[in-house]
Design a protein around this motif. Structure first.
Motif, mmCIF file in Angstrom:
data_model
loop_
_atom_site.group_PDB
_atom_site.id
_atom_site.type_symbol
_atom_site.label_atom_id
_atom_site.label_comp_id
_atom_site.label_asym_id
_atom_site.label_seq_id
_atom_site.Cartn_x
_atom_site.Cartn_y
_atom_site.Cartn_z
ATOM 1 N N VAL C 191 56.631 126.008 112.568
ATOM 2 C CA VAL C 191 56.194 125.108 111.494
ATOM 3 C C VAL C 191 56.100 123.710 112.081
ATOM 4 C CG1 VAL C 191 56.710 124.174 109.213
ATOM 5 C CG2 VAL C 191 57.352 126.531 109.769
ATOM 6 N N ALA C 192 54.901 123.167 112.075
ATOM 7 C CA ALA C 192 54.674 121.845 112.646
ATOM 8 C C ALA C 192 54.733 120.789 111.554
ATOM 9 C CB ALA C 192 53.323 121.816 113.348
ATOM 10 N N GLY C 193 54.632 119.550 111.987
ATOM 11 C CA GLY C 193 54.556 118.453 111.018
ATOM 12 C C GLY C 193 55.918 117.978 110.586
ATOM 13 N N GLY C 194 56.007 117.493 109.361
ATOM 14 C CA GLY C 194 57.254 116.911 108.883
ATOM 15 C C GLY C 194 57.306 115.435 109.209
ATOM 16 N N SER C 195 58.495 114.893 109.254
ATOM 17 C CA SER C 195 58.640 113.458 109.496
ATOM 18 C C SER C 195 59.976 113.179 110.149
ATOM 19 C CB SER C 195 58.560 112.684 108.181
ATOM 20 O OG SER C 195 59.016 111.355 108.364
ATOM 21 N N GLU C 196 59.945 112.293 111.118
ATOM 22 C CA GLU C 196 61.207 111.877 111.747
ATOM 23 C C GLU C 196 62.126 111.152 110.776
ATOM 24 O OE1 GLU C 196 61.886 110.205 115.591
ATOM 25 O OE2 GLU C 196 59.768 110.512 116.093
ATOM 26 N N TRP C 197 61.556 110.598 109.712
ATOM 27 C CA TRP C 197 62.401 109.922 108.727
ATOM 28 C C TRP C 197 63.471 110.850 108.176
ATOM 29 C CZ3 TRP C 197 62.911 105.042 108.620
ATOM 30 C CH2 TRP C 197 61.832 104.175 108.845
ATOM 31 N N LEU C 198 63.202 112.143 108.163
ATOM 32 C CA LEU C 198 64.223 113.084 107.665
ATOM 33 C C LEU C 198 65.517 112.984 108.459
ATOM 34 C CD1 LEU C 198 62.245 116.329 106.791
ATOM 35 C CD2 LEU C 198 63.594 114.933 105.213
ATOM 36 N N ALA C 280 46.901 122.709 101.500
ATOM 37 C CA ALA C 280 47.899 122.607 102.573
ATOM 38 C C ALA C 280 48.945 123.710 102.484
ATOM 39 C CB ALA C 280 48.582 121.234 102.519
ATOM 40 N N LEU C 281 49.008 124.389 101.338
ATOM 41 C CA LEU C 281 49.995 125.460 101.162
ATOM 42 C C LEU C 281 49.364 126.846 101.260
ATOM 43 C CD1 LEU C 281 52.150 123.905 98.273
ATOM 44 C CD2 LEU C 281 52.356 123.587 100.741
ATOM 45 N N ALA C 282 48.152 126.907 101.801
ATOM 46 C CA ALA C 282 47.515 128.206 102.050
ATOM 47 C C ALA C 282 47.992 128.769 103.386
ATOM 48 C CB ALA C 282 45.996 128.028 102.054
ATOM 49 N N HIS C 283 47.667 130.039 103.634
ATOM 50 C CA HIS C 283 47.998 130.630 104.932
ATOM 51 C C HIS C 283 47.256 129.902 106.043
ATOM 52 C CE1 HIS C 283 50.567 133.894 103.941
ATOM 53 N NE2 HIS C 283 49.701 134.562 103.198
ATOM 54 N N GLY C 284 47.910 129.786 107.162
ATOM 55 C CA GLY C 284 47.221 129.299 108.353
ATOM 56 C C GLY C 284 47.127 127.806 108.466
ATOM 57 N N GLU C 285 47.654 127.104 107.478
ATOM 58 C CA GLU C 285 47.510 125.647 107.508
ATOM 59 C C GLU C 285 48.582 124.974 108.340
ATOM 60 O OE1 GLU C 285 45.163 123.463 106.397
ATOM 61 O OE2 GLU C 285 44.110 125.375 106.334
ATOM 62 N N ARG C 286 49.753 125.510 108.334
ATOM 63 C CA ARG C 286 50.879 124.781 108.925
ATOM 64 C C ARG C 286 51.755 125.685 109.789
ATOM 65 N NH1 ARG C 286 53.124 119.631 107.702
ATOM 66 N NH2 ARG C 286 51.107 119.479 106.718
ATOM 67 N N VAL C 287 51.544 126.980 109.681
ATOM 68 C CA VAL C 287 52.430 127.945 110.319
ATOM 69 C C VAL C 287 51.645 128.782 111.315
ATOM 70 C CG1 VAL C 287 53.975 129.888 109.900
ATOM 71 C CG2 VAL C 287 53.787 128.068 108.178
ATOM 72 N N SER C 288 52.238 128.984 112.480
ATOM 73 C CA SER C 288 51.667 129.952 113.418
ATOM 74 C C SER C 288 52.755 130.951 113.795
ATOM 75 C CB SER C 288 51.144 129.226 114.665
ATOM 76 O OG SER C 288 52.208 128.525 115.280
ATOM 77 N N VAL C 289 52.366 132.063 114.395
ATOM 78 C CA VAL C 289 53.339 133.106 114.708
ATOM 79 C C VAL C 289 53.029 133.719 116.064
ATOM 80 C CG1 VAL C 289 52.029 134.923 113.521
ATOM 81 C CG2 VAL C 289 54.530 135.162 113.794
ATOM 82 N N ALA C 290 54.065 134.173 116.741
ATOM 83 C CA ALA C 290 53.905 134.844 118.027
ATOM 84 C C ALA C 290 55.070 135.807 118.216
ATOM 85 C CB ALA C 290 53.880 133.819 119.165
ATOM 86 N N ALA C 291 54.934 136.691 119.192
ATOM 87 C CA ALA C 291 56.075 137.534 119.552
ATOM 88 C C ALA C 291 57.090 136.704 120.332
ATOM 89 C CB ALA C 291 55.613 138.719 120.390
ATOM 90 N N VAL C 292 58.371 137.012 120.111
ATOM 91 C CA VAL C 292 59.394 136.419 120.959
ATOM 92 C C VAL C 292 59.260 137.028 122.343
ATOM 93 C CG1 VAL C 292 61.875 136.210 121.357
ATOM 94 C CG2 VAL C 292 60.964 136.014 119.037
ATOM 95 N N GLU C 293 59.184 136.197 123.332
ATOM 96 C CA GLU C 293 58.991 136.688 124.690
ATOM 97 C C GLU C 293 60.103 137.651 125.091
ATOM 98 O OE1 GLU C 293 58.149 134.296 128.728
ATOM 99 O OE2 GLU C 293 57.655 133.243 126.871
#
Lengths: 340, 340, 340
Positions: C191-198, C280-293
């Motif tokens: 999950v990308a994005g957010g804010s450093e202010w948090l 912004a709350l649809a699929h594919g907008e903010r989340v990506s997925v992969a296998a754990v290596e």
């Protein structure tokens, strides 16, 4: 002394604006034994209004403090062991010193620690009980033997319970809801308005309990009243004024807010900006009154027995041994929002 | 080593702006054992300034933490039993590790638990004591035998008490008021400005104690100073800088606020916006200094005895047995506002 | 049952917007046993989002509450003695009732009380573990025997530890950082994005744990899912959605803020203003997925043993005797900011 329902607001009683002026002229020292979630917001609400908060809930000094406080709030939201011990100290000292105090039986019913404490503390005759409809019903019902924790949603639906509870304590009972109802057992005052945003800010209800304690401290003394107004009625009017001030500030804050974050900030500002001369704080602007249905003038025997000639109830001592946990069957309540 | 009052601010000492830059360059880890009412606001004040708060007040690990913290605050606002035990741990560990710590004796005087703890902790030589005039007088007075809890309103009125207390601890004493006074026993620094709104936000005073701890952590080390400035004087200057930063941010926040709600929000913003190069944070802008009346160069025997050649006091161990409650006769104080 | 890494987001899974609509349609009752510093902010975050907070952490009723809550948060920020006892009650009751719960192992590693509790509670199989990289590594590492409290900065650096921990609990592990990573042991959602202010508002991380608990409560039931999605994967997606909602609201708040004070206010507003239909709350907008290596389809034996045919892990009882303190050698961590 019997109970005489009011059917109109006596113009000699202090208006909400006059009560506010009185409070700011001699800021009441309000001791709050309240849950850890809302301590900060509660203290800030009192400071914004013009009262002096003191959050002393330490065993070994809570009683010392209650003996000099102007008003005391006992809120059962997080009734940890030391907190409960401090509450017992504070209530005993408040009653010994004649300090008015408010009981907020947060989320009682199914939760055993707080439910037991609430019923124990009820016996010590709080000046005002403040809660939502379910909490008031739970506190009133067990005393009458078994209403339990049936969920009831509206203040109107539990008014008879509240009135009976008020007659038992000799004080007042305030029920929060879409419109708030406050009763001394004979009359019921209705405070309209406010804002739903208060239910989206933690402490929106709990801090109101502290404002009731502040107004009880400021408004109960004789010099605020014409002759002959009994204790429970004064308590009900003090609570009514607290709800009215809260309601006006909340409405104004809501009008300027984008969401619950900005609402909470604006609410503190609006409390501090309330002006005693504001027409919204005059008689008849926000409060109406009626007799509690089924209560006749001269009845109210529960209270009559306990109220002395001056209209003050004799505070009862706390029972030597706290009531045992009630072990009642769990029944889900709808007041999760109020579990602050 | 005697005490030499300062009569002007040494230009070689770090300015408030330089101190802020130093703090942000290596954020001090500030452990706060403080009252539950103001924990959130205190942590947010430290974060806004650029320090790292840690609110660890759990028995069994508070001492572990104090041994690695940069500064520690001990605030007696809600001195519950476990909190008091954690404070003892933290103070002992801080002294063993050389961690600087601040004592805020909130509302001591008539309230027995906190008053007893404050006098016990005073013996462990806090780097800085911070409080209002009544609190400082109560902490100083009992040590001198019997001043008790007489209410004194202004920092000026209790300056002699504060100076004596500073000489006893070997550290500094800071008194909050309309103008703040900070003393090392010989000199007194005066910080003007600020905002009355700070008294209408719970934690306005308590959080200042955490900022003093942050600045003590950041500013006590040798590399911040020219040679020869003793421990107590450094401590007083660190506390003075903390008060100056607080004062500037509060003034700016007040200018943009409608009431205490918006003030508290703006205050956090202004702390974060403080710029080390701001002319308001230069020497001579907000702080003045004078000799404490009646203190001559070379006197100050209380401190001289306890301060080693490097100017650091030898921390005393906590007494094995905490002082008993003082059981003093109650005397109402005027610092209700400060009962956070 | 083996583990099959996801390589794309299944369009049949609820989008963040759909999850939010589901939450608001039936507000989950979220019990938070959390540190005293962040109780208010945490409750306000839940209320702003549309959930119902309940901060019941009293011994003797925390378990009663957990048995009817929709989700439970256990946060170790101030693990006082009564708090720890209430946590044990709540976890046992939650597991008995099938209530999903979240463990936030705040600042574990060198601090003995919380570190011991975290390892004890890990054995009870939290639905989700949420923490920063150091905390996750400390919780995973001790189980594997001796990683200790080595500081690791980035979520990526501790992903293998997190995945192993997830396979051990049968649930999910969420790691906060510049970008957040969530894993069920086989897949990793980012999950990308957010804010450093948090990181400049106390509770910025802790309150996220409560939102994870709210989403776990709202989103774990079968009717939210196509057939065959196992427990740990649902848990990971619920946590991912929580992080995505948080991230969107934080970004928007940051855009309108002057500093951490106004950011915290705007963040609550933005949470309440989140619209389920927002693109912004649809699929594919903010989340990506992969296998754990290093994880192959069909491996994951740790979890396989504990997960029944329906994909739910069998909750383990708490050990009769809590693990002893680990007495590990102290190693400073870089997560002071997270010591809320």
């Amino acid at each position: 002394m019997g109970m005489h329902p009011c059917t109109s607001i006596d113009p000699q009683w202090p208006t909400p604006g006059q009560a506010l002026a009185r409070l700011r002229g001699a800021p009441p020292l309000v001791q709050c034994l309240t849950n850890t979630v809302v301590q900060q917001f509660t203290a800030n609400v009192l400071l914004a209004l013009g009262a002096s908060p003191a959050m002393d809930d330490t065993e070994g000094e809570a009683g010392v403090f209650a003996s000099i406080a102007t008003g005391v709030l006992v809120n059962l939201g997080t009734p940890h062991a030391e907190e409960a011990a401090a509450m017992r100290e504070a209530i005993a000292a408040a009653n010994a010193a004649g300090t008015h105090w408010v009981l907020d039986p947060v989320a009682i019913g199914a939760l055993p620690v707080r439910t037991s404490l609430a019923h124990e503390f009820r016996e010590a005759r709080p000046t005002v009980v403040r809660g939502n409809a379910s909490e008031v019903a739970a506190l009133a019902g067990a005393g009458a033997g078994g209403r339990g924790t049936d969920t009831t949603d509206s203040p109107e639906a539990v008014l008879a319970d509240a009135a009976r509870l008020a007659r038992q304590t000799g004080g007042a009972v305030a029920i929060s809801g879409p419109a708030d109802l406050i009763t001394d057992g004979a009359s019921v005052w209705r405070v309209a308005g406010g804002s739903e945003w208060l239910t989206r800010v933690t402490g929106g209800g709990c801090a109101l309990g502290s404002v009731v304690a502040a107004l009880a401290g400021a408004l109960m003394p004789d010099d605020a009243w014409p002759a002959g107004v009994p204790h429970g009625t004064r308590a009900a009017w003090a609570a009514t004024v607290a709800h009215a001030l809260y309601s006006v500030a909340a409405e104004r804050a809501a009008a300027a807010s984008r969401g619950p974050g900005s609402f909470a900030v604006a609410f503190l500002d609006e409390l501090s900006l309330l002006d005693p001369d504001d027409p919204a704080l005059a008689h008849g602007e926000r409060v109406s009154v009626a007799a509690v249905e089924g209560v006749e003038a001269g009845t109210g025997a529960d209270a009559a027995e306990a109220v002395d000639a001056a209209g003050s109830p004799a505070p009862r001592d706390l029972p030597e041994h706290p009531l045992p946990h009630h072990g009642r069957v769990f029944s889900p309540t709808n007041n999760e929002q109020e579990l602050r």
